[in-house]
Scaffold this motif. Sequence first.
Motif, PDB file in Angstrom:
ATOM      1  N   ARG A  61       0.814  -1.217   0.000  1.00 20.16           N
ATOM      2  CA  ARG A  61       0.000   0.000   0.000  1.00 20.16           C
ATOM      3  C   ARG A  61       0.850   1.271   0.000  1.00 20.16           C
ATOM      4  O   ARG A  61       0.331   2.357   0.240  1.00 20.16           O
ATOM      5  N   HIS A  66       1.281   2.227  -5.256  1.00 19.25           N
ATOM      6  CA  HIS A  66       0.078   2.943  -5.673  1.00 19.25           C
ATOM      7  C   HIS A  66       0.245   3.485  -7.094  1.00 19.25           C
ATOM      8  O   HIS A  66      -0.648   3.350  -7.932  1.00 19.25           O
ATOM      9  N   ALA A  71      -3.689   0.110  -6.223  1.00 23.94           N
ATOM     10  CA  ALA A  71      -5.065   0.421  -5.830  1.00 23.94           C
ATOM     11  C   ALA A  71      -6.059  -0.254  -6.777  1.00 23.94           C
ATOM     12  O   ALA A  71      -7.089  -0.781  -6.335  1.00 23.94           O
TER      13      ALA A  71
END
Length: 79
Positions: A61, A66, A71
């Motif tokens: 994360r 990302h 995501a």
Amino acid sequence: MIIQRLREIQNRHGFLPDAELHALSQDLAIPLARLEELSSYYPGFHLERDRPPGLVVRVCRDMTCHHRGAARIRAAGDA
């Protein structure tokens, strides 16, 4: 007849569950060892104990992940 019944079970489950083999053994009055002998001999049959374990995918994360689409991957897994 035995092979046909084994195919029916495998078509329903995708493999031959131990519980189904036990039930078939009782139903046909055939020793369980005979069913396991047949199902392990033919490469088209897949026994429950031979199934690979479930797949676990972990997605980080942090910001680098990302930017690389983490995501989107996580969102697809939640769907």
